[in-house]
Design a protein around this motif. Structure first.
Motif, short mmCIF file in Angstrom:
data_model
loop_
_atom_site.label_atom_id
_atom_site.label_comp_id
_atom_site.label_asym_id
_atom_site.label_seq_id
_atom_site.Cartn_x
_atom_site.Cartn_y
_atom_site.Cartn_z
N GLY A 184 0.81 -1.20 0.00
CA GLY A 184 0.00 0.00 0.00
C GLY A 184 0.85 1.26 0.00
O GLY A 184 1.90 1.32 0.63
N VAL A 185 0.39 2.26 -0.73
CA VAL A 185 1.10 3.53 -0.86
C VAL A 185 0.15 4.66 -0.50
O VAL A 185 -1.01 4.68 -0.92
N ASN A 186 0.65 5.60 0.28
CA ASN A 186 -0.09 6.80 0.63
C ASN A 186 0.17 7.86 -0.44
O ASN A 186 1.32 8.20 -0.71
N VAL A 187 -0.89 8.34 -1.07
CA VAL A 187 -0.79 9.36 -2.12
C VAL A 187 -1.57 10.59 -1.67
O VAL A 187 -2.71 10.46 -1.22
N THR A 188 -0.97 11.76 -1.78
CA THR A 188 -1.69 12.98 -1.44
C THR A 188 -2.24 13.60 -2.71
O THR A 188 -1.49 14.00 -3.61
N LEU A 189 -3.56 13.66 -2.80
CA LEU A 189 -4.24 14.29 -3.93
C LEU A 189 -4.49 15.76 -3.61
O LEU A 189 -4.51 16.17 -2.45
N GLY A 190 -4.66 16.57 -4.64
CA GLY A 190 -5.00 17.97 -4.45
C GLY A 190 -3.82 18.90 -4.33
O GLY A 190 -4.00 20.12 -4.22
N ALA A 206 6.03 3.03 -3.34
CA ALA A 206 5.76 4.47 -3.33
C ALA A 206 6.61 5.20 -4.36
O ALA A 206 6.13 6.11 -5.06
N ILE A 207 7.86 4.81 -4.49
CA ILE A 207 8.74 5.43 -5.50
C ILE A 207 8.26 5.08 -6.90
O ILE A 207 8.21 5.94 -7.80
#
Length: 325
Positions: A278-284, A314-315
């Motif tokens: 799982g990867v945390n992605v910041t949208l916006g 993540a990379i």
């Protein structure tokens, strides 16, 4: 998709945690495929890590196959695994700010952040933000709203409300907040993930999505109407759906992202399906930011057993997103 030749820049995160070792491990896995550079104090890398200090990010692609490219960032002290040092807090903050500047200037294609420890940053440097995401939003100029997505090959989820008590969710969950979350998610799936017409599934707040108002009225009072309005406006959206039947394989095949109403409703499914990747992605944000979906793990820091898989994912995702933008 044309993948970028500019590197992904990696902020060091809390040096007493597992960030330095998973960054070194991810580099070893990806060094021939993805240009990257680590911003931090070389003293904090695991002993024996092949690294090479670079003066500018333009050197990263050439160096990466043989050594981890490092943009050296001065910290007050060496790091003791498992024991955060308040004197190093400002260095952590400065490394994040430097990385954001590199992405905003176009020198880096994307940012991948190693985990931070908010308590250490507050005590050591008076850190004034609830977390990483809020600080990144401030560095981006404070425009818009940052939204958290957890993504893997198996599932993408977006929680509308995040780190609040469950009892506070119904009052915090408003039509304006849900609409904003859907709009940001829809836009970034198009812009960052290259999905021309994203399929969005909306979870209900209550058991059985309220079951016609017998188990809660948010769905019948306003969530269904908002979904219908957005669908009429051209968004490919469905719901509200009972959350307990949204995450089996056949259901997941019908959407690109599930928007959930609270933290655990979103994170339990993805962590059950694909805990390590799982990867945390910041949208916006006006730039690409990903992060491994784990914390500083002080209990295992420095023992050489931390898995670099989530950092590697993540990379890789940051690199792919940069190619879609």
């Amino acid at each position: 998709m044309t993948l970028p030749d500019k590197p992904v820049v990696i902020s060091c995160g809390e040096p007493a945690g597992i960030g330095p070792e998973v960054a070194a491990g991810a580099w070893a896995m990806l060094r021939d495929d993805i240009p990257m550079a680590w911003v931090g104090d070389p003293r904090h890398l695991p002993a024996g890590t092949p690294f090479e200090e670079i003066a500018t990010l333009s050197e990263a692609a050439m160096v990466c196959p043989r050594a981890l490219p490092v943009l050296a960032q001065s910290f007050a002290h060496p790091a003791t695994p498992g024991s955060p040092d308040a004197a190093n807090a400002q260095g952590v903050i400065d490394a994040i700010e430097r990385c954001v500047g590199l992405v905003q200037s176009g020198e880096a294609s994307a940012l991948c952040t190693a985990p931070i420890n908010k308590k250490a940053l507050i005590e050591g440097a008076g850190f004034a933000y609830p977390g990483h995401t809020e600080y990144l939003g401030a560095l981006a100029g404070g425009s818009g709203r940052a939204v958290m997505m957890l993504a893997s090959e198996a599932l993408r989820v977006v929680p509308v409300t995040i780190h609040i008590a469950l009892k506070d969710v119904p009052a915090t969950l408003t039509p304006e907040l849900l609409r904003s979350t859907i709009d940001i998610t829809h836009t970034d799936l198009q812009k960052r993930f290259g999905i021309a017409k994203p399929r969005i599934a909306i979870a209900g707040l209550n058991p059985h999505a309220g079951e016609g108002g017998t188990m809660g009225r948010e769905e019948t009072d306003w969530i269904a109407a908002l979904v219908d309005e957005l669908a009429a406006g051209g968004i490919n959206i469905a719901g509200p759906m009972p959350a307990d039947t949204m995450f089996h394989a056949a259901a997941r095949a019908g959407y690109d992202v599930a928007i959930c109403m609270y933290h655990d409703q979103a994170l339990i499914p993805i962590k059950t399906l694909d805990f390590d990747r799982g990867v945390n992605v910041t949208l916006g944000l006006p730039f690409i930011r990903t992060s491994p979906d784990h914390g500083t793990a002080f209990d295992i820091a420095g023992r050489g057993i931390a898995s670099p898989v989530s950092m590697s994912e993540a990379i890789k995702l940051a690199h792919r997103m940069a190619g879609s933008s």
